[in-house]
Motif scaffolding. Sequence first.
Motif, PDB file in Angstrom:
ATOM      1  N   UNK A  99       0.834  -1.201   0.000  1.00  0.00           N
ATOM      2  CA  UNK A  99       0.000   0.000   0.000  1.00  0.00           C
ATOM      3  C   UNK A  99       0.873   1.257   0.000  1.00  0.00           C
ATOM      4  N   UNK A 101       3.916   1.402  -0.989  1.00  0.00           N
ATOM      5  CA  UNK A 101       4.611   1.410  -2.287  1.00  0.00           C
ATOM      6  C   UNK A 101       3.753   2.116  -3.332  1.00  0.00           C
ATOM      7  N   UNK A 102       2.456   1.784  -3.323  1.00  0.00           N
ATOM      8  CA  UNK A 102       1.560   2.404  -4.284  1.00  0.00           C
ATOM      9  C   UNK A 102       1.452   3.910  -4.039  1.00  0.00           C
ATOM     10  N   UNK A 105       4.629   5.738  -5.196  1.00  0.00           N
ATOM     11  CA  UNK A 105       5.099   5.663  -6.584  1.00  0.00           C
ATOM     12  C   UNK A 105       4.043   5.892  -7.647  1.00  0.00           C
ATOM     13  N   UNK A 110      -6.997   6.443  -7.000  1.00  0.00           N
ATOM     14  CA  UNK A 110      -7.020   5.360  -6.022  1.00  0.00           C
ATOM     15  C   UNK A 110      -6.073   5.667  -4.857  1.00  0.00           C
ATOM     16  N   UNK A 114      -6.989   6.104  -0.900  1.00  0.00           N
ATOM     17  CA  UNK A 114      -6.349   5.360   0.192  1.00  0.00           C
ATOM     18  C   UNK A 114      -5.915   6.330   1.288  1.00  0.00           C
ATOM     19  N   UNK A 198      17.425  -1.975 -13.800  1.00  0.00           N
ATOM     20  CA  UNK A 198      16.660  -2.658 -14.849  1.00  0.00           C
ATOM     21  C   UNK A 198      17.365  -2.546 -16.193  1.00  0.00           C
ATOM     22  N   UNK A 204      12.974  -7.445 -12.640  1.00  0.00           N
ATOM     23  CA  UNK A 204      12.287  -6.599 -11.651  1.00  0.00           C
ATOM     24  C   UNK A 204      12.422  -7.159 -10.236  1.00  0.00           C
TER      25      UNK A 204
ATOM     26  N   UNK B   1       3.924   9.199 -12.936  1.00  0.00           N
ATOM     27  CA  UNK B   1       4.114   7.772 -12.600  1.00  0.00           C
ATOM     28  C   UNK B   1       5.599   7.485 -12.399  1.00  0.00           C
ATOM     29  N   UNK B   2       5.882   6.826 -11.346  1.00  0.00           N
ATOM     30  CA  UNK B   2       7.268   6.650 -10.942  1.00  0.00           C
ATOM     31  C   UNK B   2       7.545   5.179 -10.670  1.00  0.00           C
ATOM     32  N   UNK B   3       6.764   4.338 -11.326  1.00  0.00           N
ATOM     33  CA  UNK B   3       6.735   2.944 -10.943  1.00  0.00           C
ATOM     34  C   UNK B   3       7.306   2.113 -12.093  1.00  0.00           C
ATOM     35  N   UNK B   4       8.343   1.311 -11.812  1.00  0.00           N
ATOM     36  CA  UNK B   4       9.001   0.568 -12.895  1.00  0.00           C
ATOM     37  C   UNK B   4       9.027  -0.923 -12.678  1.00  0.00           C
ATOM     38  N   UNK B   5       8.692  -1.368 -11.488  1.00  0.00           N
ATOM     39  CA  UNK B   5       8.966  -2.763 -11.153  1.00  0.00           C
ATOM     40  C   UNK B   5       7.842  -3.713 -11.529  1.00  0.00           C
ATOM     41  N   UNK B   6       6.597  -3.207 -11.555  1.00  0.00           N
ATOM     42  CA  UNK B   6       5.480  -4.149 -11.558  1.00  0.00           C
ATOM     43  C   UNK B   6       4.997  -4.569 -12.945  1.00  0.00           C
ATOM     44  N   UNK B  11       0.551  -4.092 -11.710  1.00  0.00           N
ATOM     45  CA  UNK B  11      -0.120  -2.891 -11.239  1.00  0.00           C
ATOM     46  C   UNK B  11      -1.601  -3.149 -11.025  1.00  0.00           C
ATOM     47  N   UNK B  14      -2.024  -4.792  -7.815  1.00  0.00           N
ATOM     48  CA  UNK B  14      -1.833  -3.817  -6.731  1.00  0.00           C
ATOM     49  C   UNK B  14      -3.087  -2.961  -6.549  1.00  0.00           C
ATOM     50  N   UNK B  15      -3.713  -2.548  -7.662  1.00  0.00           N
ATOM     51  CA  UNK B  15      -4.920  -1.720  -7.564  1.00  0.00           C
ATOM     52  C   UNK B  15      -6.058  -2.506  -6.911  1.00  0.00           C
ATOM     53  N   UNK B  17      -5.769  -4.948  -4.855  1.00  0.00           N
ATOM     54  CA  UNK B  17      -5.391  -5.050  -3.435  1.00  0.00           C
ATOM     55  C   UNK B  17      -5.748  -3.761  -2.698  1.00  0.00           C
ATOM     56  N   UNK B  18      -5.461  -2.625  -3.332  1.00  0.00           N
ATOM     57  CA  UNK B  18      -5.736  -1.336  -2.674  1.00  0.00           C
ATOM     58  C   UNK B  18      -7.237  -1.147  -2.472  1.00  0.00           C
ATOM     59  N   UNK B  19      -8.043  -1.573  -3.445  1.00  0.00           N
ATOM     60  CA  UNK B  19      -9.497  -1.418  -3.302  1.00  0.00           C
ATOM     61  C   UNK B  19     -10.004  -2.244  -2.122  1.00  0.00           C
ATOM     62  N   UNK B  21      -8.307  -3.126   0.454  1.00  0.00           N
ATOM     63  CA  UNK B  21      -7.837  -2.521   1.711  1.00  0.00           C
ATOM     64  C   UNK B  21      -8.580  -1.238   2.071  1.00  0.00           C
TER      65      UNK B  21
END
Lengths: 298, 272
Positions: A99, A101-102, A105, A110, A114, A198, A204, B1-6, B11, B14-15, B17-19, B21
């Motif tokens: 959470x 992390x989201x 980043x 959404x 949160x 990467x 990853x 957006x700063x996200x490179x791993x997923x 992603x 993850x979304x 999961x967030x809903x 939670x």
Amino acid sequence: MSTTIPNRNTLLAGFSSADWESQRRRVTAVLLILPVVMMTLLFLVPLGYLLWLSFGGPAGFSLNAYKQLSAPFYINLALFTLQLAFLVTIACAVIAYPLAYMLANIENTLSRLVVLGLVISLWLSVLARTYSWIIILQRNGVVNNMLQWMGITDGPLSLVYNQTGVYIGMIHILLPYMVMTLYPTMRAIDGSLVRSALSLGATPWTAFRRIYFPLSMSGLVSGSILVFTMAIGFFVTPAILGGGSANTIVMAIQNQVQVLVDLPLAAATSIILLLVSMLILVVYEKIAGVEKIFGEGR
Amino acid sequence: MNEYLLGLQGRRVLFAYAIVLILFIILPALVLVPISISADDSFVIIPEAFSLRWYEQLVGDPRWRNALVLSLQVAAVASVMATIAGVLGAIGISRASPKVAKVLRLIFIAPIIVPLMVIGVGFYMLYARMRLVGSFFPLCLAHAVLVLPFVMLPVSARLYSIDKRLEWAAASLGAGPYRTIFRVQLPLLAPSIFAGFVFAFIFSFDEVVVAQFLSGPRLETLPRRMWEGIQMGGLEKTITAVTTAQLLLAVVAMLIISIWQRRSATKAVSSK
């Protein structure tokens, strides 16, 4: 733009720096008088009185109360409290990590939802949230009705007035603190480090394991210390949701005062708990630095 | 957006999961509101008829009303005391030498680290000896110390983000030290002071562990009244009215703070 940024010396030109310093120090002392007196009289004195009582107080020096605490009953109570706090901390860390992390980043609706949910939860009274969990988890509550309606269970599960209820309630209340400690640490991680890993051919998973996770470790540690400390001292939630099946050290202290009326014993138990929490605070100071909580160096 | 791993798939997980939670996080708040405005005695989530009778009981029933008024008074007195001491302490610590500041920070943060039960028992035994259990003002004093960190933390955080040169500039223009604090620092700190005051108020208004020791038989605070109701099986629906009112107040305060902070942030930017 060729204006020079004024610094301390240009701004204070014309002042004798010794005068300025001594006057500044005097003002600082004046500012601190009231809060320091207040903390001394209303925090250090009651705790000092507790320490004195735990060693026998007016009846003269004795270690009796501490000897009573070495009984298996109290050892088991302490072990249960530590186990409860430990498991709640682990659960909060595992749930909060993705959470946070989201939030750190990904900027979208959404994430904002949160944050809103976490803040509302944090601001809602602990008593209210605990009470609400009784309504949700009771035999004909929302969760049980839902489970039966979906055909997952035949009869109602007992989810409250037992340890399950305590875990659910405590994780819910402490989760926001974990997310809010993890977030700034993750936010500060330089994204280009992950990107270069990467681009150099790391998968990853490797990039996460070798780069991102170690960098987020400090937040995870300080969040865990914070949640663990709060969990050890938790009273309202285990007392209500546990229904007598999750007795912790703080509940024993209340019992010693109000039922057993054994004040030296209650004082000794409190002092042990006080020492544990001060120890955790000092460890926190060594690892993370208390000034971080005060917003310095963020 | 700063996200490179997923990646896209990750992603999406993850979304989802967030809903889930978000639901977990706000479920307790959501459940209380409809129950508090339903007319009947049961705890169904979707009420058949609406009524404000549980709110009427909160202000109409003498026991509930007295508890409500007492808690508002205690929270007001305690948070005003904590705000004054907390602001002075935060400014003082920011000016103290690093060593002194370090010790003071450890002491001032302690009330939220030390378990409430320990502080409560300490006060209880001291107050019992001084015959202060069950008196209004001593209870406020105890709460003031408990909530002091809630004022100091936001004020300190704001202090560190204020340009230190402002103090020197004020001094060079002839302002005395106290005038600098009152006319330069305090106005800049105002939103964080208000936030700290609200945190302190909410915490005191909700506090039951210390209050149950110090309030004695005569002073019954609202959380203590609720606590008793919950221990009796929690079937008094007035409790849901209290919690819903608290939720509304918290949301309103939160909106005020965030609007205020955004305003003072844009003011700071536009005046540069």
